[in-house]
Design a protein around this motif. Structure first.
Motif, mmCIF file in Angstrom:
data_model
loop_
_atom_site.group_PDB
_atom_site.id
_atom_site.type_symbol
_atom_site.label_atom_id
_atom_site.label_comp_id
_atom_site.label_asym_id
_atom_site.label_seq_id
_atom_site.Cartn_x
_atom_site.Cartn_y
_atom_site.Cartn_z
ATOM 1 N N PRO A 76 0.700 -1.106 -0.005
ATOM 2 C CA PRO A 76 -0.045 0.019 0.116
ATOM 3 C C PRO A 76 0.847 1.243 -0.033
ATOM 4 C CG PRO A 76 -0.064 -0.925 2.084
ATOM 5 C CD PRO A 76 0.826 -1.938 1.208
ATOM 6 N N SER A 77 0.383 2.211 -0.918
ATOM 7 C CA SER A 77 1.105 3.589 -0.688
ATOM 8 C C SER A 77 0.506 4.541 0.354
ATOM 9 C CB SER A 77 1.003 4.315 -2.127
ATOM 10 O OG SER A 77 -0.355 4.441 -2.475
ATOM 11 N N LYS A 78 -0.857 4.109 0.481
ATOM 12 C CA LYS A 78 -1.569 5.035 1.777
ATOM 13 C C LYS A 78 -1.264 4.253 2.921
ATOM 14 C CE LYS A 78 -4.787 7.697 3.321
ATOM 15 N NZ LYS A 78 -4.523 9.409 3.088
#
Ligand code: PBG
Length: 323
Positions: A4-6
């Motif tokens: 995940p980038s979030k």
């Protein structure tokens, strides 16, 4: 699954970050402190089921309120335990009754403190119901006039806000007319608009010495199962002239608070009632919960759900923490 980038934890890393993104805050002026006043002098009678809560005489009450003002509490809600009770609850409208005495003392000693008075018959009737009894039932329309008299006795003594809590139909409209007719056009009404027939009032009935002697309150207070009906109750009270409305109890009814907040644009109060308080205190005393953490968490939940004001026996302790 892609990495995940979030990352939600980024903004939880430090106390400063957490404070910056906090969506809800509690302040001392969110709280209203409920108090029980009884005849006598120097009285401070502990309510066993509610650690830290006492029935007080007028002199003791004034001292308690002085401390509350120092803690930053803007308002108190008064309940009276009268010298005597009868079938109609006539001491409720005695101009020298216990609540009018307390109001006068508070307004002269602490003029900046807002005094809200609970307007209901159950503390004053010998049968413990919230109105006049006719053929074994609480008579709605006969009760309205008694509530109007009680409201006027409070207003004449200097009450800042009248809070009818009995759940009779049309009491807000009736009381508004009575207040206006006597020149109290400036006295607001805080209506216990959605008040449920709740087991969580148990400890209060010890504190206020007001349990019903027969039956229960389900023919006038609301069924805990009903949300749409709560919205109708609130809408009617606003139509009748309520300046502010209340949902009660609070924690088991957060959905009602939240929906009321969405639907109505009047100030909204929530009452964290005696049983909610007693439950947290008892668990903390047993070492099962941390008192301060759970107290603040329960209060922030009520605020987050949408309440503008919280009536709570924790008012002073919670205010001291946020100061
Ligand atoms: C009625 C009244 C009650 C409470 C506030 N006003 C009791 C009831 O309806 O039986 C309950 C408050 C509490 O439990 O803390 N005068």
């Amino acid at each position: 699954m892609e990495f995940p980038s979030k990352r939600m934890r980024r903004l939880r890393r430090t106390p400063v970050f957490r404070a910056m993104v906090r969506e809800t805050a509690l302040a001392p002026d969110d709280f209203i402190l409920p108090l029980f006043v009884r005849p006598g002098e120097g009285v401070k009678r502990a309510v066993t089921s509610m650690p830290g809560v006492c029935q007080m005489s007028v002199d003791t009450l004034v001292e308690e309120c002085r401390l509350a003002v120092n803690d930053g509490i803007p308002a108190v809600l008064l309940f009276g335990i009268p010298a005597f009770k009868d079938a109609l609850g006539s001491s409720a409208w005695d101009e020298n009754g216990i609540v009018p005495q307390a109001i006068r003392a508070l307004k002269s000693e602490l003029p900046g403190l807002a005094v809200i008075t609970d307007v209901c018959m159950c503390e004053y009737t010998d049968h413990g119901h919230c109105g006049a009894i006719k053929e074994g039932e609480v008579d709605n329309d006969a009760t309205l006039e008694l509530l109007a008299r009680e409201s006027l006795a409070h207003a004449r003594a200097g009450a800042d806000i009248i809070a009818p809590s009995d759940m009779m139909d049309f009491r807000v409209g009736y009381i508004r007319r009575a207040l206006d007719g006597a020149g109290f056009t400036q006295v607001p009404i805080l209506s216990y608009a959605a008040k449920f027939a709740s087991g969580f009032y148990g400890p209060f009935r010890d504190a206020a010495e007001s349990p019903p002697k027969f039956g229960d309150r389900r023919s006038y207070q609301m069924d805990p199962a009903n949300r749409r009906e709560a919205m109708t109750e609130i809408a009617l009270d606003i139509e009748e002239g309520a300046d502010m409305v209340m949902v009660k109890p609070a924690l088991p009814y957060l959905d009602i608070i939240s929906e009321a907040r969405r639907r109505f644009d009047v100030p909204l109060a929530a009452y964290q009632v005696s049983g909610e308080y007693a439950m947290i205190q008892a668990a903390a005393r047993n070492g099962r919960l941390d008192l301060e953490t759970v107290m603040m968490e329960s209060l922030i939940s009520i605020k987050r759900a949408g309440a503008d004001m919280i009536i709570t026996y924790f008012a002073r302790s919670a205010a001291r923490i946020r100061k």
